[in-house]
Design an enzyme around this catalytic site. Sequence first.
Site, mmCIF file in Angstrom:
data_model
loop_
_atom_site.group_PDB
_atom_site.id
_atom_site.type_symbol
_atom_site.label_atom_id
_atom_site.label_comp_id
_atom_site.label_asym_id
_atom_site.label_seq_id
_atom_site.Cartn_x
_atom_site.Cartn_y
_atom_site.Cartn_z
ATOM 1 N N GLY A 147 -6.944 16.157 9.639
ATOM 2 C CA GLY A 147 -7.383 17.118 8.612
ATOM 3 C C GLY A 147 -8.480 18.033 9.105
ATOM 4 C CB CYS A 179 -2.920 10.329 12.835
ATOM 5 S SG CYS A 179 -1.196 10.683 13.180
ATOM 6 C CB CYS A 184 0.821 7.966 12.777
ATOM 7 S SG CYS A 184 -0.284 8.346 11.437
ATOM 8 C CE LYS A 237 3.492 3.561 12.546
ATOM 9 N NZ LYS A 237 2.768 3.763 11.322
ATOM 10 C CE1 TYR A 257 -3.502 16.125 17.792
ATOM 11 C CE2 TYR A 257 -5.273 16.600 16.259
ATOM 12 C CZ TYR A 257 -3.994 16.200 16.503
ATOM 13 O OH TYR A 257 -3.183 15.881 15.445
ATOM 14 N N GLY A 285 -2.232 -9.281 4.065
ATOM 15 C CA GLY A 285 -1.934 -8.018 3.384
ATOM 16 C C GLY A 285 -0.437 -7.860 3.207
ATOM 17 C CE1 TYR A 325 2.002 3.179 2.043
ATOM 18 C CE2 TYR A 325 3.174 4.103 3.920
ATOM 19 C CZ TYR A 325 2.825 4.153 2.587
ATOM 20 O OH TYR A 325 3.297 5.155 1.795
ATOM 21 C CB ALA A 370 0.366 -6.187 5.974
ATOM 22 C CD GLU A 383 3.856 1.303 9.397
ATOM 23 O OE1 GLU A 383 4.498 2.255 8.942
ATOM 24 O OE2 GLU A 383 2.755 1.448 9.961
ATOM 25 N NE ARG A 422 -1.067 -3.701 -5.895
ATOM 26 C CZ ARG A 422 -1.952 -2.747 -6.191
ATOM 27 N NH1 ARG A 422 -1.758 -1.957 -7.233
ATOM 28 N NH2 ARG A 422 -3.033 -2.582 -5.440
ATOM 29 C CB ALA A 442 8.603 6.495 6.584
ATOM 30 C CG HIS A 473 33.334 10.845 9.229
ATOM 31 N ND1 HIS A 473 32.865 9.761 8.509
ATOM 32 C CD2 HIS A 473 34.385 10.391 9.964
ATOM 33 C CE1 HIS A 473 33.631 8.714 8.786
ATOM 34 N NE2 HIS A 473 34.546 9.075 9.656
ATOM 35 C CD GLU A 496 30.055 9.983 6.826
ATOM 36 O OE1 GLU A 496 30.971 10.699 6.402
ATOM 37 O OE2 GLU A 496 30.178 9.237 7.830
HETATM 38 P P1 NDP Z 1 -2.265 -0.598 1.607
HETATM 39 O O1 NDP Z 1 -3.025 -0.110 0.453
HETATM 40 O O2 NDP Z 1 -0.908 -0.071 1.870
HETATM 41 O O3 NDP Z 1 -2.144 -2.178 1.521
HETATM 42 C C1 NDP Z 1 -3.265 -2.990 1.396
HETATM 43 C C2 NDP Z 1 -2.773 -4.411 1.217
HETATM 44 O O4 NDP Z 1 -3.894 -5.277 1.264
HETATM 45 C C3 NDP Z 1 -2.097 -4.600 -0.125
HETATM 46 O O5 NDP Z 1 -0.987 -5.454 0.051
HETATM 47 C C4 NDP Z 1 -3.193 -5.276 -0.956
HETATM 48 O O6 NDP Z 1 -2.684 -6.120 -1.935
HETATM 49 C C5 NDP Z 1 -3.888 -6.084 0.107
HETATM 50 N N1 NDP Z 1 -5.274 -6.372 -0.241
HETATM 51 C C6 NDP Z 1 -6.238 -5.486 -0.639
HETATM 52 N N2 NDP Z 1 -7.394 -6.120 -0.851
HETATM 53 C C7 NDP Z 1 -7.172 -7.418 -0.584
HETATM 54 C C8 NDP Z 1 -7.973 -8.576 -0.647
HETATM 55 N N3 NDP Z 1 -9.247 -8.525 -1.020
HETATM 56 N N4 NDP Z 1 -7.417 -9.760 -0.329
HETATM 57 C C9 NDP Z 1 -6.126 -9.836 0.043
HETATM 58 N N5 NDP Z 1 -5.307 -8.770 0.121
HETATM 59 C C10 NDP Z 1 -5.823 -7.588 -0.194
HETATM 60 O O7 NDP Z 1 -3.243 -0.390 2.850
HETATM 61 P P2 NDP Z 1 -2.999 -0.475 4.401
HETATM 62 O O8 NDP Z 1 -4.261 -0.997 4.959
HETATM 63 O O9 NDP Z 1 -1.744 -1.178 4.727
HETATM 64 O O10 NDP Z 1 -2.855 1.051 4.793
HETATM 65 C C11 NDP Z 1 -3.921 1.964 4.456
HETATM 66 C C12 NDP Z 1 -3.390 3.327 4.169
HETATM 67 O O11 NDP Z 1 -2.946 3.906 5.375
HETATM 68 C C13 NDP Z 1 -2.226 3.328 3.215
HETATM 69 O O12 NDP Z 1 -2.669 3.787 1.974
HETATM 70 C C14 NDP Z 1 -1.228 4.270 3.812
HETATM 71 O O13 NDP Z 1 -1.171 5.422 3.013
HETATM 72 C C15 NDP Z 1 -1.778 4.625 5.176
HETATM 73 N N6 NDP Z 1 -0.799 4.252 6.196
HETATM 74 C C16 NDP Z 1 0.354 4.957 6.271
HETATM 75 C C17 NDP Z 1 1.310 4.603 7.192
HETATM 76 C C18 NDP Z 1 2.571 5.374 7.249
HETATM 77 O O14 NDP Z 1 2.615 6.487 6.726
HETATM 78 N N7 NDP Z 1 3.627 4.817 7.812
HETATM 79 C C19 NDP Z 1 1.123 3.503 8.117
HETATM 80 C C20 NDP Z 1 -0.112 2.821 7.926
HETATM 81 C C21 NDP Z 1 -1.032 3.187 7.006
HETATM 82 P P3 NDP Z 1 -2.311 -5.571 -3.406
HETATM 83 O O15 NDP Z 1 -1.035 -4.814 -3.260
HETATM 84 O O16 NDP Z 1 -2.176 -6.815 -4.209
HETATM 85 O O17 NDP Z 1 -3.464 -4.724 -3.837
#
Ligand code: NDP
Length: 459
Positions: free
Chosen positions: A16, A43, A48, A51, A99, A177, A180, A182, A184, A207, A343, A438, A443
């Site tokens: 950004g 990223c 990203c 990863k 960059y 977790g 995303y 966790a 991946e 979630r 994704a 095809h 498709e």
């Molecule tokens: P997420 O918000 O996707 O997931 C966080 C996870 O941690 C959830 O399952 C949450 O559970 C759990 N959690 C939160 N607090 C606690 C706690 N105190 N104890 C136990 N579990 C907990 O975050 P990520 O860290 O995975 O990713 C961060 C951000 O980065 C995301 O918002 C995403 O947008 C971005 N990202 C995008 C990617 C992509 O575009 N492919 C790849 C990686 C990251 P619950 O659901 O119950 O709250």
Amino acid sequence: MKTFDVDLFVIGAGSGGVRAARVAASHGARVAIAERSRVGGTCVVRGCVPKKLFVYASRVNQVLSDAAAFGWQLGESRFDWPTLLGNKNVEIARLEGLYRSGLAQAGVALVEGHATIDGPNTILIRGTLERIRAKRILVATGGSPNRDLDIPGIGYAIDSNDVFELGNLPPRALIIGGGYIAIEFAGLLHGLGVKTSLVHRGAKLLRGFDSDIQIELERAYRRRGIDLRLAETVSRIDRADDVLRVALSSGLCVDVEAVILAAGRRPNTRDLGLEAIGVKLGSTGAIIVDATGQSSVPWLYAVGDVTNRVNLTPVAIREGQAFADRVFGKEHSRFNYRNIPTAIFSTPEVAVVGMSESEARLLCPELEIFRSSFTSLTSAMNPGTPRVNIKLLVDRTNDRVLGAQAIGEGAAEMIQLIAVALSAGVTKHDFDRTVALHPTIAEEWTTMHVSEKYSSTSV
Ligand code: NDP
């Protein structure tokens, strides 16, 4: 009269911040940008890009196991982590170089060091103690892993940043977790040969995502042999030599060499001097901004994950572009947050755009749902490979497509293009009148005829 050294000072040279700096400079502004770590941000350096390289590496495993069905007789194969790590580092260094040269070509001054705000319109660079007066300041410092979990022994856990630098791949890992990161990391580590457990406090993965996606992903991960422990929490972590013993709420203990925390990310707003200038922050520490990125302090703006809105790289880039165009250019565009595709680079891959089924059921009184589940040709000769599942949600009153979801091979590539169609207001009829290409996976979107109809007025 006030004088300023620069028109814009950006803190944080991630996706950004770099976009905002370059665009502002192209509009004629005098711009400087500070970075305390590596140019490119999360990223490019620890998110990203590396990863996805690891995900590709992990999928070679699947290609090798499919090879025999396609007639290939392969010798013994072995995965070498240091080779992957080294090649990843070379690629990241190359991107960082791009960059840096992009900033230089745009005429943006790069300040390498930790910048803090030291009073109105003033930046202080720690170390050199250089002071810079800026007409406007943009905070684009991103986020970092949430380590704030009240679990005895949590200090033994590493996070996603650390995985990118591990000297050795642990034989066994447990991930905390269910979002995303966790998912991946569980997928890619398992693919690289790590015995992987995932502990998530919720009963379902991901979630907020479509329930079909949650169910299919859980099924696929269990089938792959990933040890999923849902509706469970970690009670404590103890260390004995090189082994971490993880006690779970169920009473079970899991022994691993690495515990990886993936419990969300927090905005990087500490240690920037924000409190002293009275900027309003949200409960997680995010900078509260209006639709134009302006904070409660008129000369201070913010874009990207530090604002904790939609935490995705392309969104931060769009926010940076919109800020620079609006403040320094002639355009007064605003970034439209509708239909942002996203994704999860799990294996199988997940991708979605627009509404989920539960959102559509809530918001659309006359809904039609098209589903298709099929085996792609890549896996046709390998029974057991996950099917591809796709879904289209259609507003029956005007035939408009409200959302699309896919899980399986090619999901992210397909959803990126469907997002173009959604932005253009595509209807189901547009999909139907498009000739199939095809044989492809994509498709199938043009041949979805069986549907379920829902009407909130008829229940
Ligand atoms: P997420 O918000 O996707 O997931 C966080 C996870 O941690 C959830 O399952 C949450 O559970 C759990 N959690 C939160 N607090 C606690 C706690 N105190 N104890 C136990 N579990 C907990 O975050 P990520 O860290 O995975 O990713 C961060 C951000 O980065 C995301 O918002 C995403 O947008 C971005 N990202 C995008 C990617 C992509 O575009 N492919 C790849 C990686 C990251 P619950 O659901 O119950 O709250």
